[in-house]
Design an enzyme around this catalytic site. Structure first.
Site, PDB file in Angstrom:
ATOM      1  N   GLN A 343       0.888  -1.166   0.000  1.00 58.02           N
ATOM      2  CA  GLN A 343       0.000   0.000   0.000  1.00 58.02           C
ATOM      3  C   GLN A 343       0.919   1.208   0.000  1.00 58.02           C
ATOM      4  OE1 GLN A 343      -3.838  -0.506   1.426  1.00 58.02           O
ATOM      5  NE2 GLN A 343      -3.739   0.770  -0.386  1.00 58.02           N
ATOM      6  N   THR A 529      -0.478  -3.119   7.244  1.00 60.43           N
ATOM      7  CA  THR A 529      -0.365  -4.570   7.053  1.00 60.43           C
ATOM      8  C   THR A 529      -1.251  -4.929   5.864  1.00 60.43           C
ATOM      9  OG1 THR A 529      -0.051  -4.645   9.435  1.00 60.43           O
ATOM     10  CG2 THR A 529      -0.306  -6.765   8.342  1.00 60.43           C
ATOM     11  N   HIS A 530      -1.105  -4.175   4.806  1.00 61.48           N
ATOM     12  CA  HIS A 530      -1.890  -4.370   3.595  1.00 61.48           C
ATOM     13  C   HIS A 530      -0.990  -4.968   2.522  1.00 61.48           C
ATOM     14  CE1 HIS A 530      -4.514  -0.798   5.185  1.00 61.48           C
ATOM     15  NE2 HIS A 530      -4.527  -1.845   5.974  1.00 61.48           N
ATOM     16  N   ASN A 531      -0.319  -6.053   2.878  1.00 57.86           N
ATOM     17  CA  ASN A 531       0.528  -6.775   1.936  1.00 57.86           C
ATOM     18  C   ASN A 531      -0.391  -7.602   1.051  1.00 57.86           C
ATOM     19  OD1 ASN A 531       1.403  -6.927   4.958  1.00 57.86           O
ATOM     20  ND2 ASN A 531       3.278  -6.600   3.836  1.00 57.86           N
TER      21      ASN A 531
END
Ligand code: FAD
Length: 600
Positions: A343, A529-531
């Site tokens: 992100q 934590t937008h992997n």
């Protein structure tokens, strides 16, 4: 000796594992969930004496993956040797029942229709030459309209509060008029704006933009979902992100889908079960191999195996188990590990106001007013030098005493002047943020590290990723927009650039301007934590790992589910789409099981 065979075994019991377990057990299937962490987060009294311990949860990361046991290695380019990430920072994957769904914020979006057809849409509007060389964005193999019923299901299960901006094609001011058509209104109405959100809404409207309340999983009032699960209203304590909600007002898997699955008597959870491989013969999978709490190898056989262990371990399990064809970034062949994305943050504006008091200590993780005018392809990119965009928001999520002490640049980092600045600005600092897309590139991917291993001796997952010129241009552009909004909100404020020092004598000071990304992607500071990516969905087995039921092309009784399925990342938080995909996968698994191994 192997455990008793289950109909379905799931690795990881977060949102994905919980939703699939609930749907499958309701349909009569026997399900086992293997969770590498503990199950105690919902035991009676667990949160009572420690719920708002910022040091324990937000600083020392109690609910997150322990990098001493298992971590990742990172490099920026193919020709570098990756090094292990020894401390958590940039992203914070969860451990324990409920996964990161326990300590998320609750911002719950649907992606735009164009996001699912990104390559086709970009070519249609701007021509193929507008896609930069090496950018490997691709269509999802599923459309927004196909996913809409699953988004709806997730939102009604979780009790998402918001206001529709597009009901069956009819645009509604006050909602997000850029969103895809919804089949019905949100299950819960949004709460009123806070004072500072109202200021932002007025400024955004004044500039001709389209503000709306951001969809939230933090309940503004009591709600009973279609499964009969009832939860109470948020108290706006400000401890959402990195904390469990002791009140259950924030939708999380441990207060929604997991209890439902357990109630059927058909869901068994094995805690401290760390899966490391899927036993298979190349055509089908037979069981999950895992280390138990004592470090012994155990085996869980099942007819169907689901990977719901978040992006990284879903991909690592596939690679470790030799399931699917590993991606080769040079030959551009294979699919497992392909299109890792993230992100793109940055480009925000912050104001330090001298005579306002916003009661920043109150709030909730998803409490925000947003605009979507500069997200996706909602604006004309002709001549801008980049593709994509992001959501802009002003949120009031709470201001905890350790990590929320913003002071203007140039303030000493300790001593009297620092304390004075905290006193002056704690109640009155306000930021407008930008959350941007992360397109996929041929050289951004996941594979097994050739040098480093975890505590069990399994190879670490290697991340190859960096910021690219497209995102740099997007962030520079975003900074001009957030500054414009902040200036409209705080007329007459003194504007300083992105770096200080700022004049402490000015009544209102704004830090903003064209945004800039660091020289390289850096893992030290938290970003999100937008992997995403690595086990992407698609219509073509040569460039995707799973079909649009999240079933592996190569191994039909394995379903891989989560943000790993995103071919690239949109300008929104991921979990609304993760939840929709989990419901879609559950439907596929039930069909597959009932039809004796076929989806039709
Ligand atoms: C601080 C924070 C704030 C966030 N806020 C938002 C937000 O506001 N909005 C939003 O959309 N998203 C947000 N997210 C992201 C969101 O939490 C994730 O998208 C979501 O939780 C993903 O669900 P999942 O089930 O795929 O994975 P997870 O929640 O990560 O669950 C995976 C589970 O698998 C387990 N597991 C992993 N490996 C193994 C293994 N080898 N064996 C057994 N078990 C294993 C883990 O312990 C975990 O319990 C946030 C994340 C964080 C960390």
């Amino acid at each position: 000796m192997a455990n008793e065979k289950a109909d379905v075994a799931i690795v990881g019991v977060g949102w994905v594992g919980g939703i699939i377990a609930a749907e499958l057990t309701k349909a009569g299937l026997d399900v086992v969930g293997l969770e590498r962490g503990p199950i105690n987060h919902r035991s009676p009294g667990y949160w009572d004496d420690q719920k708002h311990d910022e040091l324990r949860y937000a600083v020392r990361y109690e609910l997150f993956q322990n990098t001493a046991n298992e971590t990742w290695s990172l490099r920026h380019h193919l020709n570098e040797t990756a090094l292990p990430i020894r401390q958590l920072g940039s992203f914070l994957p969860g451990t324990g029942l409920g996964g990161a769904g326990v300590h998320w914020n609750g911002q719950t979006w649907r992606f735009h229709p164009r996001d699912f057809t990104i390559r086709t849409s970009a070519i249609d509007r701007y021509g193929a030459s507008a896609i930069p060389a090496g950018m490997s964005i691709q269509d999802w193999g599923v459309t927004f309209d196909e996913l809409e019923p699953y988004y709806d299901k997730f939102e009604y299960m979780a009790g998402i509060a918001g206001k529709a901006g597009n009901l069956n094609g009819k645009l509604i001011e006050g909602g997000n008029v850029f969103e895809g058509p919804r089949s019905r209104e949100f299950p819960v109405a949004p709460p009123p704006d806070t004072e500072v959100e109202a200021m932002f809404r007025k400024a955004a409207s004044g500039l001709g933009y389209h503000p709306f309340y951001g969809p939230t999983a933090n309940l503004p009032k009591g709600y009973k979902n279609p499964d009969g699960v009832a939860r109470g209203a948020c108290t706006y304590c400000g401890f959402c992100e990195r904390f469990g909600c002791e009140w259950g007002a924030k939708a999380d898997p441990t207060v929604t889908v997991i209890p439902l699955a357990l109630k059927t008597g058909k869901f068994k959870i094995i805690d401290y079960a760390n899966a490391f491989a899927i036993k298979n013969d190349g055509k089908s999978a037979q069981s999950i191999l895992y280390y138990d709490a004592m470090g012994r190898v155990q085996e869980q056989p099942a007819d169907v195996i689901v990977l719901g262990a978040f992006v990284f371990n879903n991909v690592r399990l596939l690679l470790n188990s030799k399931l699917g064809q590993p991606y080769d970034p040079v030959a551009n062949t294979g699919a497992v590990g392909r299109n890792y994305a993230y992100q793109t943050g940055g480009g925000g504006a912050t104001a330090y106001l001298s005579d306002f008091e916003f009661n920043r200590f109150m709030g909730s993780g998803a409490n925000a007013v947003c605009i979507d005018d500069f997200n996706a392809d909602n604006f004309d990119h002709t001549g801008l030098g980049f593709l994509g965009g992001g959501s802009i928001s002003l949120g009031q999520s709470g201001a905890r005493p350790i990590q929320s002490l913003a002071v203007p640049p140039g303030t000493p980092s300790f001593g009297r002047a620092w304390k004075q600045a905290i006193k002056q600005y704690y109640k009155s600092v306000v930021s407008i943020g930008f959350q941007g897309e992360s397109p996929a590139y041929q050289t951004h991917y996941l594979d097994l590290d050739p040098n480093y291993r975890d505590k069990y001796g399994q190879p670490l997952l290697r991340i190859t990723f960096d910021w690219e010129p497209n995102e740099r241009a997007m962030i520079a552009f975003a900074g001009t927009k957030t500054l414009q909004l902040m200036q409209e909100m705080v007329p007459g404020a003194t504007v300083a650039g992105m770096s200080g020092p700022l004049s402490p004598t000015a009544p209102h000071i704004i830090q903003g301007g064209p945004g800039a990304l660091p020289a390289h992607y850096d893992t030290v500071a938290y970003q999100s934590t937008h992997n995403t990516g690595g086990a992407i969905m698609g219509a073509d087995p040569s460039t995707s790992v799973v079909n649009n039921y999240l079933q592996m092309w190569d191994t039909h009784n394995v379903f891989v589910v989560g943000a790993c399925n995103f071919p690239q990342n949109a300008g929104f938080n991921p979990t609304g789409t993760v939840g929709a995909l989990a419901y879609r996968a559950a439907e596929g698994i039930i069909k597959y099981h009932k039809n004796g191994g076929s989806l039709v």
